[in-house]
Design an enzyme around this catalytic site. Structure first.
Site, PDB file in Angstrom:
ATOM      1  N   PRO A  67      16.274 -11.148   4.758  1.00 40.11           N
ATOM      2  CA  PRO A  67      15.207 -11.318   3.921  1.00 40.11           C
ATOM      3  C   PRO A  67      14.950 -10.400   3.020  1.00 40.11           C
ATOM      4  O   PRO A  67      15.295  -9.292   2.592  1.00 40.11           O
ATOM      5  CB  PRO A  67      14.831 -11.594   5.247  1.00 40.11           C
ATOM      6  N   CYS A  68      14.663 -11.645   2.236  1.00 44.45           N
ATOM      7  CA  CYS A  68      13.745 -11.169   0.621  1.00 44.45           C
ATOM      8  C   CYS A  68      12.163 -10.993   0.345  1.00 44.45           C
ATOM      9  O   CYS A  68      11.439 -10.649  -0.267  1.00 44.45           O
ATOM     10  CB  CYS A  68      14.090 -11.940  -0.657  1.00 44.45           C
ATOM     11  N   ASN A  69      12.008 -10.996   1.992  1.00 44.77           N
ATOM     12  CA  ASN A  69      10.718 -11.128   2.024  1.00 44.77           C
ATOM     13  C   ASN A  69       9.996 -10.274   1.479  1.00 44.77           C
ATOM     14  O   ASN A  69       8.345 -10.311   0.606  1.00 44.77           O
ATOM     15  CB  ASN A  69      10.205 -11.727   3.338  1.00 44.77           C
ATOM     16  N   LEU A 118      10.585  -8.111  -0.731  1.00 45.62           N
ATOM     17  CA  LEU A 118      11.149  -8.333  -2.433  1.00 45.62           C
ATOM     18  C   LEU A 118      10.382  -9.254  -3.323  1.00 45.62           C
ATOM     19  O   LEU A 118      10.336  -8.329  -4.889  1.00 45.62           O
ATOM     20  CB  LEU A 118      12.265  -7.770  -2.346  1.00 45.62           C
TER      21      LEU A 118
END
Ligand code: SAH
Length: 391
Positions: free
Chosen positions: A351-353, A355
């Site tokens: 997950p890139c939440n 970033l």
């Protein structure tokens, strides 16, 4: 880097850190010059290439890409890790450091699609003799959706879409634009044009009528990302946009994975972490690579349903579904390794939440609650490598 290891406990954290240090020493440490310490506080920013085409793309070839993988990085298994290209400082350096100091391959899918998608990929796959999925996807909005030409005003210069996001514009936003244009001259004054185009860019709006803009439909997003039509159909619309917004661009990933086709004529066994709606699986399938077995780890129930639905329609191999990467203990991983004779590919984008630039509230980097799941990718890959080395 402390918080990211919370879920492992202190002892496990210390062990992993020590192991990484030892391994780095074994193959000579920083292969890219002056890397800073393992505390994650480095200031250097990964250089994002321009054009962002990675080592190569169809139609783009960097003249002299020689890549020497550190011994430690060489498979089996092959592995493939993905995340957003633009992150807070130091994130890609840390990811790279954990993934055997391999240089990330940054690609903006706008070079292979009608929509932008800037992503970094770290993998140990060969980079020569790649081949794209054919036919090559359309690269402009009008090639992808010719019918939008009809209402597209001459003062909207967009020919490509921005990154397809997890949410779309509200009806309020599109109504406001419609009212504003109805009250304006034709063409509208520059200030109105600017406002409208900024909103269109921000939300990827397309012209569907006189003065009328609208978000893309989920099936149009599926198409742009390389998924089969109706791939995500059957779950709520909001959920569809969210899953699609988080997914791989299938053609880009397929281009990188295409080298596996000749290496594995009898198919592959895959450990798919953070599977989402199965961008990796769809890429392999579209490449004509048989998946003998996929162990898929995905926490979202709707995503699991989407993958299962697609799998049952298109595949004959074994699909095992696991909900949470945290539940994969070394024993469980070793048992899958034994059962499938090892994995040929470990693939995933965590997950890139915390970033992505669009997250203004919790952009707290790799140590954020979601983004720190990256460390589980590394942990699991490391266990797979060790278990396979014992085989
Ligand atoms: N590459 C995927 C999308 C990755 S987005 C695709 O092509 O669709 C990251 C995914 O990780 C999301 O689908 C999210 O639901 C999942 N995820 C988040 N926490 C997880 C966890 N603890 N275990 C497994 N999956 C998780």
């Amino acid at each position: 880097m402390d918080r990211c290891f919370d879920s492992f406990g202190e002892r496990e954290k210390a062990r992993l850190m020590e192991e990484r240090k030892k391994k780095r020493k074994r193959y000579g440490g920083g292969s890219h010059g002056n890397r800073s310490s393992l505390d994650g506080s480095d200031d250097e920013q990964m250089h994002l290439p321009n054009p962002m085409v990675g080592f190569n793309l169809p139609g783009y070839r960097r003249p002299s890409v020689m890549r020497m993988l550190p011994q430690q990085a060489i498979g089996p298994p092959f592995f493939y890790y993905e995340n957003v290209a633009r992150t807070p400082r130091g994130v890609w350096e840390t990811i790279s450091r954990f993934l055997y100091d391999i240089e990330p391959e940054f690609v903006d899918s706008m070079h292979l699609s009608a929509a932008a998608r800037k992503r970094g990929y770290i993998h140990n796959l060969p980079i020569e003799n790649r081949s794209p999925l054919l036919p090559l996807p359309p690269k402009t909005i009008f090639e992808a959706f010719p019918h939008y030409k009809k209402w597209w005003p001459s003062w909207d210069p967009r020919r490509q879409l921005n990154c397809l996001q997890t949410t779309v514009a509200s009806a309020k936003t599109t109504e406001r634009i419609q009212c504003l244009l109805a009250r304006s001259s034709n063409p509208p004054p520059p200030s109105v044009q600017k406002y409208v185009i900024d909103e269109c860019r921000k939300w990827n709006l397309v012209w569907v009528g006189k003065n009328k803009v609208a978000p893309l439909e989920p099936n149009e997003v599926e198409y742009l990302l390389g998924f089969p039509r109706d791939h995500t159909r059957g779950v709520g619309k909001t959920e569809r946009y969210k899953s699609l917004g988080n997914s791989f661009h299938v053609d880009t990933v397929a281009y990188h994975l295409s080298v596996l086709r000749d290496m594995f004529p009898n198919g592959v066994s895959v450990l798919s972490l953070f599977t989402g709606i199965g961008g990796g699986e769809v890429a392999l399938h579209r490449l004509g690579i048989h998946m003998r077995a996929v162990v898929s780890v995905e926490i979202g129930e709707a995503n699991r349903r989407i993958l299962r639905g697609w799998w049952d329609q298109t595949q004959t191999g074994t699909l095992i579904e696991v909900a949470d990467v945290k539940s994969l203990t070394p024993d469980i991983i070793a048992s899958y390794v034994g059962r499938f004779g090892g994995f040929d590919l470990v693939i995933g984008g965590s997950p890139c939440n915390n970033l992505a630039g669009s997250n203004r509230h919790h952009r707290d980097g790799l140590e954020g609650e979601q983004s720190s799941l990256f460390y589980h990718y590394f942990r699991i890959l490391d266990v797979v490598k060790s278990a396979m080395a014992r085989m």
